[in-house]
Design an enzyme around this catalytic site. Sequence first.
Site, mmCIF file in Angstrom:
data_model
loop_
_atom_site.group_PDB
_atom_site.id
_atom_site.type_symbol
_atom_site.label_atom_id
_atom_site.label_comp_id
_atom_site.label_asym_id
_atom_site.label_seq_id
_atom_site.Cartn_x
_atom_site.Cartn_y
_atom_site.Cartn_z
ATOM 1 N N CYS A 46 0.832 -1.213 0.000
ATOM 2 C CA CYS A 46 0.000 0.000 0.000
ATOM 3 C C CYS A 46 0.860 1.254 0.000
ATOM 4 O O CYS A 46 0.549 2.244 -0.684
ATOM 5 C CB CYS A 46 -0.916 0.031 1.221
ATOM 6 S SG CYS A 46 -2.037 -1.356 1.292
HETATM 7 C C1 BEZ Z 1 0.535 -4.694 1.807
HETATM 8 O O1 BEZ Z 1 0.121 -3.583 1.555
HETATM 9 O O2 BEZ Z 1 1.719 -4.983 1.672
HETATM 10 C C2 BEZ Z 1 -0.388 -5.794 2.255
HETATM 11 C C3 BEZ Z 1 -1.526 -5.482 2.973
HETATM 12 C C4 BEZ Z 1 -2.348 -6.505 3.404
HETATM 13 C C5 BEZ Z 1 -2.050 -7.826 3.092
HETATM 14 C C6 BEZ Z 1 -0.910 -8.116 2.347
HETATM 15 C C7 BEZ Z 1 -0.073 -7.094 1.913
#
Ligand code: BEZ
EC number: 1.11.1.24
Length: 220
Positions: A46
Amino acid sequence: MPGLTIGDTLPNLHVDTTHGKINLHDYVANSFTIIFSHPGDFTPVCTTELAAMAAYADKFAERGVKLLGLSCDDVRSHKEWIKDIEAYSKGKKVTYPIAADPNREIIKQLNMVDPDEKDSSGQPAPSRALHIVGPDKKIKLSFLYPASTGRNMDEVVRALDSLLKAAKHKIATPANWKEGEAVVIAPSVSDDEATKMFPNGFETAQLPSNKGYLRFTHVN
Ligand code: BEZ
């Protein structure tokens, strides 16, 4: 019940964001608007996606398109997280608002829930959903990616350019199309109409069926 999808009207929700309280229809107003969700603050993929959106913000602004991010944590958390995003993006500012959804109401109404992802308290988490909304407040295009797959912002711009062109002309864009390349004339347009409609002329691909349905032209 299927969730919000293309052709549906965006619900006019009241939303708390890093830029204050908004309601979605007023925010969209007369612009195409990209609403994109993220599973959570301070998560790795994110952070890279929001930094990429910050880096691409000028491309969207040039096209008159607004951005609205969404992550389930509260506004206070978003504001702390933005410091990390801007540090990661080497100073590119997060100029777009990020909506908060601590009660998971918005993600349900916008069809942004990932059934396989739960946060640390067991609540549903958003998928990497992205809706492009038109000035008529209708969903024009949706992407739905799982948490494990970060999105490609070049593809968002490419798809947006296709939508903007198709909103202006009776055309569609072929596979792997990029801005500046030939587009195809919509099947609803006859050859006579196409001659009048497309001053650059058009070329019909010669195919075994001889139906003349694959016609290429150039439009701005
Ligand atoms: C991420 O943004 O890296 C992420 C968020 C939730 C689950 C897996 C990855």
